[in-house]
Design a protein around this motif. Structure first.
Motif, PDB file in Angstrom:
ATOM      1  N   THR A  65       0.858  -1.184   0.000  1.00 42.29           N
ATOM      2  CA  THR A  65       0.000   0.000   0.000  1.00 42.29           C
ATOM      3  C   THR A  65       0.890   1.228   0.000  1.00 42.29           C
ATOM      4  OG1 THR A  65      -0.167   0.030   2.405  1.00 42.29           O
ATOM      5  CG2 THR A  65      -1.909  -1.118   1.213  1.00 42.29           C
ATOM      6  N   ASN A  68      -2.962   6.252  -1.385  1.00 37.45           N
ATOM      7  CA  ASN A  68      -4.310   5.690  -1.486  1.00 37.45           C
ATOM      8  C   ASN A  68      -4.369   4.594  -2.534  1.00 37.45           C
ATOM      9  OD1 ASN A  68      -5.069   7.504   0.411  1.00 37.45           O
ATOM     10  ND2 ASN A  68      -6.440   8.669  -0.873  1.00 37.45           N
ATOM     11  N   LEU A  70      -3.534   0.391  -3.534  1.00 35.66           N
ATOM     12  CA  LEU A  70      -3.236  -0.980  -3.127  1.00 35.66           C
ATOM     13  C   LEU A  70      -2.720  -1.709  -4.359  1.00 35.66           C
ATOM     14  CD1 LEU A  70      -3.433  -3.480  -1.232  1.00 35.66           C
ATOM     15  CD2 LEU A  70      -5.798  -3.699  -1.991  1.00 35.66           C
ATOM     16  N   ASP A 104     -10.104   7.676   0.837  1.00 32.29           N
ATOM     17  CA  ASP A 104      -9.407   8.230   1.997  1.00 32.29           C
ATOM     18  C   ASP A 104      -9.770   7.441   3.248  1.00 32.29           C
ATOM     19  OD1 ASP A 104      -8.211  10.186   0.475  1.00 32.29           O
ATOM     20  OD2 ASP A 104      -9.762  11.679   0.890  1.00 32.29           O
ATOM     21  N   HIS A 105      -8.794   7.202   4.091  1.00 25.60           N
ATOM     22  CA  HIS A 105      -8.930   6.549   5.391  1.00 25.60           C
ATOM     23  C   HIS A 105      -9.257   5.058   5.288  1.00 25.60           C
ATOM     24  CE1 HIS A 105      -8.810  10.642   6.727  1.00 25.60           C
ATOM     25  NE2 HIS A 105      -9.951  10.903   6.132  1.00 25.60           N
ATOM     26  N   GLU A 107      -7.708   1.376   4.928  1.00 22.33           N
ATOM     27  CA  GLU A 107      -6.421   0.732   5.128  1.00 22.33           C
ATOM     28  C   GLU A 107      -6.575  -0.777   5.103  1.00 22.33           C
ATOM     29  OE1 GLU A 107      -4.723   2.171   8.740  1.00 22.33           O
ATOM     30  OE2 GLU A 107      -4.630   4.236   8.025  1.00 22.33           O
ATOM     31  N   SER A 109      -6.366  -4.246   6.616  1.00 18.49           N
ATOM     32  CA  SER A 109      -6.351  -4.747   7.991  1.00 18.49           C
ATOM     33  C   SER A 109      -5.808  -6.167   8.077  1.00 18.49           C
ATOM     34  CB  SER A 109      -7.756  -4.674   8.599  1.00 18.49           C
ATOM     35  OG  SER A 109      -8.666  -5.472   7.859  1.00 18.49           O
ATOM     36  N   LEU A 122     -10.063  -4.937   4.115  1.00 19.98           N
ATOM     37  CA  LEU A 122      -9.881  -3.490   4.184  1.00 19.98           C
ATOM     38  C   LEU A 122     -10.845  -2.918   5.204  1.00 19.98           C
ATOM     39  CD1 LEU A 122      -9.884  -2.925   0.334  1.00 19.98           C
ATOM     40  CD2 LEU A 122      -7.885  -3.047   1.791  1.00 19.98           C
ATOM     41  N   ARG A 124     -12.270   0.996   6.751  1.00 16.99           N
ATOM     42  CA  ARG A 124     -12.248   2.457   6.744  1.00 16.99           C
ATOM     43  C   ARG A 124     -12.329   2.925   8.189  1.00 16.99           C
ATOM     44  NH1 ARG A 124     -16.397   4.975   3.152  1.00 16.99           N
ATOM     45  NH2 ARG A 124     -17.772   3.708   4.423  1.00 16.99           N
TER      46      ARG A 124
END
Length: 150
Positions: A65, A68, A70, A104-105, A107, A109, A122, A124
């Motif tokens: 990553t 923004n 992947l 945005d925001h 990620e 996991s 993923l 948020r």
């Protein structure tokens, strides 16, 4: 296929150049068909990307990553120890690269490889400063007196 022209929007909008640049790149990209993948919503703020990676081990796949974005890359070792003769070869083991643009925001996991499927989870997570909050209204405490005559 017809190419869309977003240049009229550049002339009449301010501050949306990133959006239209992204649309230009999305339209220009060829549709990725290998390896096949699914994108699913697993909860209110959770998602899962599932990629069919038959023939690849966890050591053959790299997940990265950046900002923004992947990126998933898969490649097998070029020199195989055993020489195989295929009568029919239906399982593609060619190298691949997939890219996904993340909001945005959002990620990663976690990731897992099971039964030939790579699952990338993923989530948020909005920072505390971006979450909605209640604002208390302050002012002079005013009391209203009842001045009725008995």
């Amino acid at each position: 296929m017809q190419r869309l022209d977003f240049s009229p929007f550049y002339r009449s909008t301010v501050g949306f150049d990133r959006l239209f640049s992204r649309l230009d790149t999305l339209v220009a990209e060829d549709a990725k068909t290998y390896p096949p993948y699914n994108i699913e919503r697993t909860g209110d703020d959770t998602y899962r990307v599932t990629i069919a990676v038959a023939g690849f081990s966890s050591g053959d796949i790299a997940i990265e990553t950046k900002e923004n974005s992947l990126q998933i890359k898969g490649s097998r070792a070029s020199g195989s120890a055993e020489k195989r003769e295929f009568l029919h070869r239906g399982i593609a083991e060619r190298a691949f690269e997939l890219r996904f643009q993340l909001a945005d925001h959002v990620e990663v996991s976690g990731a897992s490889l099971e039964n030939g499927l790579l699952h990338i989870d993923l989530k948020r997570e909005l920072p505390e400063s971006k979450r909605p909050r209640q604002i208390e209204i302050s002012g002079a405490n005013q009391t209203i007196e009842d001045k009725t005559v008995n």
